[in-house]
Design a protein around this motif. Structure first.
Motif, PDB file in Angstrom:
ATOM      1  N   ALA A 215      19.762 -30.488 -25.199  1.00 53.34           N
ATOM      2  CA  ALA A 215      19.824 -29.153 -24.600  1.00 53.34           C
ATOM      3  C   ALA A 215      20.685 -28.208 -25.426  1.00 53.34           C
ATOM      4  CB  ALA A 215      20.354 -29.244 -23.174  1.00 53.34           C
ATOM      5  N   LYS A 216      21.682 -28.740 -26.136  1.00 49.86           N
ATOM      6  CA  LYS A 216      22.547 -27.889 -26.952  1.00 49.86           C
ATOM      7  C   LYS A 216      21.793 -27.260 -28.119  1.00 49.86           C
ATOM      8  CE  LYS A 216      26.931 -30.208 -25.935  1.00 49.86           C
ATOM      9  NZ  LYS A 216      28.067 -31.000 -26.485  1.00 49.86           N
ATOM     10  N   SER A 217      20.639 -27.820 -28.454  1.00 50.56           N
ATOM     11  CA  SER A 217      19.856 -27.218 -29.533  1.00 50.56           C
ATOM     12  C   SER A 217      19.244 -25.884 -29.121  1.00 50.56           C
ATOM     13  CB  SER A 217      18.740 -28.173 -29.976  1.00 50.56           C
ATOM     14  OG  SER A 217      17.785 -28.339 -28.942  1.00 50.56           O
ATOM     15  N   ASP A 218      19.252 -25.632 -27.817  1.00 52.05           N
ATOM     16  CA  ASP A 218      18.744 -24.368 -27.286  1.00 52.05           C
ATOM     17  C   ASP A 218      17.304 -24.116 -27.742  1.00 52.05           C
ATOM     18  OD1 ASP A 218      18.895 -22.132 -25.729  1.00 52.05           O
ATOM     19  OD2 ASP A 218      19.772 -20.856 -27.296  1.00 52.05           O
ATOM     20  N   THR A 219      16.497 -25.193 -27.701  1.00 50.90           N
ATOM     21  CA  THR A 219      15.082 -25.091 -28.075  1.00 50.90           C
ATOM     22  C   THR A 219      14.261 -25.705 -26.950  1.00 50.90           C
ATOM     23  OG1 THR A 219      15.763 -25.432 -30.373  1.00 50.90           O
ATOM     24  CG2 THR A 219      13.404 -25.565 -29.889  1.00 50.90           C
ATOM     25  N   PRO A 220      13.688 -24.887 -26.065  1.00 52.53           N
ATOM     26  CA  PRO A 220      13.020 -25.426 -24.879  1.00 52.53           C
ATOM     27  C   PRO A 220      11.897 -26.400 -25.199  1.00 52.53           C
ATOM     28  CG  PRO A 220      13.356 -23.050 -24.677  1.00 52.53           C
ATOM     29  CD  PRO A 220      13.705 -23.421 -26.084  1.00 52.53           C
ATOM     30  N   GLU A 221      11.116 -26.110 -26.267  1.00 55.54           N
ATOM     31  CA  GLU A 221       9.981 -26.993 -26.534  1.00 55.54           C
ATOM     32  C   GLU A 221      10.440 -28.375 -26.996  1.00 55.54           C
ATOM     33  OE1 GLU A 221      10.585 -24.284 -30.149  1.00 55.54           O
ATOM     34  OE2 GLU A 221      10.562 -24.127 -27.964  1.00 55.54           O
ATOM     35  N   ILE A 222      11.598 -28.438 -27.670  1.00 57.30           N
ATOM     36  CA  ILE A 222      12.132 -29.744 -28.077  1.00 57.30           C
ATOM     37  C   ILE A 222      12.629 -30.507 -26.863  1.00 57.30           C
ATOM     38  CG2 ILE A 222      13.899 -30.887 -29.454  1.00 57.30           C
ATOM     39  CD1 ILE A 222      11.580 -29.731 -31.043  1.00 57.30           C
ATOM     40  N   PHE A 223      13.184 -29.796 -25.889  1.00 58.60           N
ATOM     41  CA  PHE A 223      13.631 -30.459 -24.665  1.00 58.60           C
ATOM     42  C   PHE A 223      12.440 -31.060 -23.923  1.00 58.60           C
ATOM     43  CE2 PHE A 223      15.025 -30.718 -20.282  1.00 58.60           C
ATOM     44  CZ  PHE A 223      16.317 -31.220 -20.415  1.00 58.60           C
ATOM     45  N   THR A 224      11.343 -30.306 -23.846  1.00 54.42           N
ATOM     46  CA  THR A 224      10.136 -30.835 -23.208  1.00 54.42           C
ATOM     47  C   THR A 224       9.573 -32.011 -24.002  1.00 54.42           C
ATOM     48  OG1 THR A 224       9.626 -28.611 -22.398  1.00 54.42           O
ATOM     49  CG2 THR A 224       7.846 -30.227 -22.377  1.00 54.42           C
ATOM     50  N   ALA A 225       9.574 -31.883 -25.330  1.00 49.66           N
ATOM     51  CA  ALA A 225       9.075 -32.981 -26.159  1.00 49.66           C
ATOM     52  C   ALA A 225       9.922 -34.242 -25.981  1.00 49.66           C
ATOM     53  CB  ALA A 225       9.066 -32.553 -27.624  1.00 49.66           C
ATOM     54  N   ALA A 226      11.242 -34.068 -25.836  1.00 53.62           N
ATOM     55  CA  ALA A 226      12.116 -35.228 -25.645  1.00 53.62           C
ATOM     56  C   ALA A 226      11.812 -35.933 -24.329  1.00 53.62           C
ATOM     57  CB  ALA A 226      13.578 -34.780 -25.693  1.00 53.62           C
ATOM     58  N   SER A 227      11.553 -35.158 -23.274  1.00 54.89           N
ATOM     59  CA  SER A 227      11.226 -35.784 -21.991  1.00 54.89           C
ATOM     60  C   SER A 227       9.907 -36.540 -22.072  1.00 54.89           C
ATOM     61  CB  SER A 227      11.170 -34.719 -20.892  1.00 54.89           C
ATOM     62  OG  SER A 227      10.118 -33.802 -21.141  1.00 54.89           O
ATOM     63  N   LEU A 228       8.932 -35.959 -22.753  1.00 51.42           N
ATOM     64  CA  LEU A 228       7.654 -36.656 -22.927  1.00 51.42           C
ATOM     65  C   LEU A 228       7.817 -37.905 -23.785  1.00 51.42           C
ATOM     66  CD1 LEU A 228       5.265 -33.605 -23.476  1.00 51.42           C
ATOM     67  CD2 LEU A 228       5.604 -34.939 -21.398  1.00 51.42           C
ATOM     68  N   LEU A 229       8.679 -37.824 -24.812  1.00 51.59           N
ATOM     69  CA  LEU A 229       8.954 -38.993 -25.641  1.00 51.59           C
ATOM     70  C   LEU A 229       9.558 -40.112 -24.809  1.00 51.59           C
ATOM     71  CD1 LEU A 229       9.220 -40.434 -28.373  1.00 51.59           C
ATOM     72  CD2 LEU A 229      11.423 -39.255 -28.666  1.00 51.59           C
ATOM     73  N   LEU A 230      10.445 -39.760 -23.911  1.00 55.17           N
ATOM     74  CA  LEU A 230      11.044 -40.761 -23.037  1.00 55.17           C
ATOM     75  C   LEU A 230       9.983 -41.428 -22.174  1.00 55.17           C
ATOM     76  CD1 LEU A 230      13.621 -42.064 -21.849  1.00 55.17           C
ATOM     77  CD2 LEU A 230      13.692 -40.162 -20.231  1.00 55.17           C
ATOM     78  N   VAL A 231       9.062 -40.632 -21.633  1.00 53.06           N
ATOM     79  CA  VAL A 231       7.993 -41.180 -20.792  1.00 53.06           C
ATOM     80  C   VAL A 231       7.124 -42.136 -21.594  1.00 53.06           C
ATOM     81  CG1 VAL A 231       5.945 -40.604 -19.453  1.00 53.06           C
ATOM     82  CG2 VAL A 231       7.967 -39.158 -19.303  1.00 53.06           C
ATOM     83  N   VAL A 232       6.703 -41.688 -22.764  1.00 47.85           N
ATOM     84  CA  VAL A 232       5.806 -42.513 -23.575  1.00 47.85           C
ATOM     85  C   VAL A 232       6.508 -43.786 -24.024  1.00 47.85           C
ATOM     86  CG1 VAL A 232       4.485 -42.581 -25.714  1.00 47.85           C
ATOM     87  CG2 VAL A 232       4.475 -40.515 -24.319  1.00 47.85           C
ATOM     88  N   ALA A 233       7.779 -43.694 -24.415  1.00 48.75           N
ATOM     89  CA  ALA A 233       8.512 -44.867 -24.890  1.00 48.75           C
ATOM     90  C   ALA A 233       8.656 -45.908 -23.796  1.00 48.75           C
ATOM     91  CB  ALA A 233       9.876 -44.438 -25.423  1.00 48.75           C
ATOM     92  N   ILE A 234       9.042 -45.464 -22.597  1.00 49.09           N
ATOM     93  CA  ILE A 234       9.219 -46.410 -21.491  1.00 49.09           C
ATOM     94  C   ILE A 234       7.869 -46.988 -21.075  1.00 49.09           C
ATOM     95  CG2 ILE A 234       9.928 -46.605 -19.089  1.00 49.09           C
ATOM     96  CD1 ILE A 234      12.114 -44.618 -19.614  1.00 49.09           C
ATOM     97  N   ALA A 235       6.819 -46.151 -21.049  1.00 42.79           N
ATOM     98  CA  ALA A 235       5.491 -46.651 -20.688  1.00 42.79           C
ATOM     99  C   ALA A 235       5.015 -47.700 -21.691  1.00 42.79           C
ATOM    100  CB  ALA A 235       4.499 -45.490 -20.615  1.00 42.79           C
TER     101      ALA A 235
END
Length: 636
Positions: A215-235
């Motif tokens: 979140a400190k990167s202040d880049t909303p699309e990277i924050f969304t990408a990180a959440s999706l990465l977490l989903v895909v990794a755990i799945a």
């Protein structure tokens, strides 16, 4: 087209079909889900044949299922689940297990193998959350006992779909599963427990610092990408140990639901939610094998009937212990008796785990789709022929029978009438209160209010209430038609009464004025003005100034309504008067603000000149200042 990438062509087909089918389905009152299913059927092998490789599409759409369950987990905060644990897990489990047991028993009695019967029954026991909640919201049922009970059961069904999916590999018919030894099974179980434990503990310890750093990167699309990465990794991790990716996505959603970034994640992902669900339903529609349905129409019909009848029996049976009124049970039963979207997930996963063949999965998916298709039609039938029979079952009270003699009669004792009644009571003014809602009357009496049960639109009850001797009739009922009926009755039979009426909106206000009701108050007008006044004060206006501006706007609005009332039959003229009045008021207020600023500026200039005049005595360079106009005294 030969140089067009396949993914671009498929995207064009999917989006085009959805844009055409979904609005058409909603216009017909069938809902968005059936629109997506219809779009899939239209472009699939049994429709126009635009998409032939259904298996490839299903693999691609599986990520839509994963994200769908991720969003379900994101909405299920553990604290919320714990607070609602009794209605959710108590009645929810009773509905799912009761329906599944009855459906499985019927299926096995018909000769269906037990594995197929159990999995089919578990999938058919689930209901459509999207359709049920939409109907409840449209009918304003969510605050009612049936709405609360239905929401709890649907919430449990969303959770129950996860262990059902996790159970499928254990019931699968693959040779590897059948030949696995006890030690191998124990090792697999330990792997599963270890991975789930690692995900939960690691997620709690590492999730917040990771999201905070991103979140400190202040880049909303990277924050969304990180959440999706977490989903895909755990799945993917869950799939490696033999569990469904959907279960991993659900766990990821629950972990994120506990973080302080949950709202931001919901805001980022919410726009994609409907489209991702639509992609999945389109894929399901494409996968329906109409060849199987054509070869076994009788079997499909029997499955649909068994689904609706068995679930209706169980749901109706648990409605009474849940405290649902008899008049609300038909709609409550029908909304939960239909099949649900999670059944598509269960049956597709069951076919992939070889619990039963793909032909059986297609038959079950078709039956669920048919049940969802006929539910809106059955709902119309219930409204027309069933609910009127239950109207007499509504709880009633003894109507007002003793003549009353008070100066004020209040028709309707809801949120509006209660304020009026309490104000009069505080001033020692007696009033006769009528309300036709038995539940409202009993609730008001429990709090010590003297309320009579009766419909004020009936002439005999108005006479018993003392309308012939009263001075004021307050029409505070919520229903517009009933309000106008009471006004017409009072004007015809009790012309001496002063009517004070509540208006829901401008149309209602005009209708009341047509009946010569002068004292009309819009129900939200004064409270909205008060909120606007508070906003002005928060923005820096003095309380007295904020009150003056608010009252100015109030007078202007009332005068404008009187002008608009004269042109209510001429829409063009009405809009012109409204625009002209609003523009004149805004220009007048702008002139007053400019004049006030000019006065303040002139006042500040005079004050500054006066202050400078008091201290003006510019000394010469190097000479000490002397008092101005100071005469010399005495010789030099």
């Amino acid at each position: 087209m030969e140089h067009t990438p396949a993914w671009l062509t498929y995207s064009l087909i999917y989006l085009g079909a959805a844009v055409i089918a979904v609005p058409l389905s909603r216009a017909l009152g069938l809902g968005a889900i059936l629109g997506y299913l219809g779009a899939g059927i239209a472009i699939g092998p049994w429709g126009l044949g635009l998409i032939a490789q259904v298996e490839d599409v299903l693999h691609f759409a599986e990520f839509g299922v994963v994200l769908m369950l991720f969003l379900v987990g994101l909405e299920l905060e553990p604290r919320r689940l714990w607070a609602l644990r009794r209605p959710i897990f108590g009645w929810g489990s009773a509905q799912v297990l009761g329906c599944a047991a009855l459906l499985a028993a019927v299926a096995m009695a018909a000769g269906v193998p037990w594995r197929t019967a159990v999995v089919a029954a578990l999938g058919l026991a689930l209901s459509s959350t999207a359709i049920a909640l939409q109907v409840m919201a449209e009918r304003n049922l969510l605050p009612t006992p049936s709405g609360q009970a239905g929401f709890s059961i649907l919430l449990f069904q969303d959770v129950a779909a996860i262990p059902i999916l996790a159970l499928l590999p254990l019931l699968g018919g693959s040779n590897e599963t059948q030949a696995a030894s006890g030690g191998d099974r124990a090792l697999e179980a330990l792997k599963i427990v270890g991975v789930i434990g690692g995900i939960v503990l690691g997620g709690r310890l590492a999730l917040r610092p990771l999201l905070r750093w991103i979140a400190k990167s202040d880049t909303p699309e990277i924050f969304t990408a990180a959440s999706l990465l977490l989903v895909v990794a755990i799945a993917a991790l869950m799939q490696q140990v033999g569990l469904s990716m959907a279960l991993g996505a659900f766990l990821a959603g629950v972990l994120l639901a506990e973080s302080e970034y949950r709202r931001e994640l919901e805001t980022d992902i919410e726009p994609f939610k409907g489209l991702l669900l639509g992609l999945f339903f389109i894929a399901v529609g494409m996968s329906i094998d109409f060849g199987v349905l054509a070869r076994q129409p009788g079997a499909m019909l029997l499955i649909v009937l068994a689904l609706l009848v068995c679930k209706a029996v169980v749901i109706w049976g648990i409605a009474a212990p849940m405290g649902i009124p008899l008049a609300e049970r038909p709609v409550f039963t029908l909304l939960l008796a239909q099949g649900g979207e999670f059944a598509f997930v269960v049956f597709q996963a069951a076919a992939g785990a070889r619990v039963f063949p793909a032909e059986t999965a297609s038959l079950l998916v078709g039956a669920v789709a048919v049940s969802m298709l006929v539910s809106p039609l059955l709902l119309v039938a219930v409204d027309r022929w069933v609910l009127p029979r239950f109207a007499g079952a509504r709880r009633t009270l003894d109507e007002i029978s003793e003549p009353q003699a008070t100066p004020v009669i209040i028709a309707g004792f809801g949120r509006y009438g209660q304020i009026v009644g309490r104000l009069l009571t505080a001033q020692g003014i007696p009033s006769t209160v009528l309300d036709h809602d038995a539940d409202m009357v009993e609730a008001a009496r429990a709090f010590g209010y003297h309320v009579f049960y009766g419909d004020a639109s009936r002439l005999d009850l108005l006479r018993v209430a003392g309308a012939g001797q009263a001075r004021v009739l307050v029409v505070a009922v919520d229903d517009r038609d009933q309000s106008l009926a009471i006004v017409r009755l009072a004007r015809e039979h009790f012309p001496h009464l002063t009517l004070v009426a509540r208006a829901r909106d401008v149309t209602h206000w005009n209708a009341l004025r047509d009946h010569d009701v002068v004292h009309v108050e819009r129900e939200l007008f004064e409270s909205s003005l008060r909120s606007g006044r508070t906003v002005l004060e928060v923005l820096g206006h003095e309380p007295a100034e904020a009150r003056r501006l608010t009252m100015r706007f109030r007078r202007h609005n009332i005068e404008l309504f009187e002008q608009m009332y004269l042109h209510q039959q001429d829409r063009t003229r009405l809009i012109a008067v409204a625009k002209q009045g609003r523009l004149q008021f805004e220009e007048q207020m702008a002139r007053e603000r400019a004049e006030a600023q000019a006065r303040r500026a002139r006042g500040e200039t005079r004050e500054k000149e006066w202050d400078e005049g008091r201290s003006q005595a510019p000394p010469s360079a190097g000479v000490a200042p002397q008092p101005a106009e100071q005469p010399h005294s005495g010789p030099s």
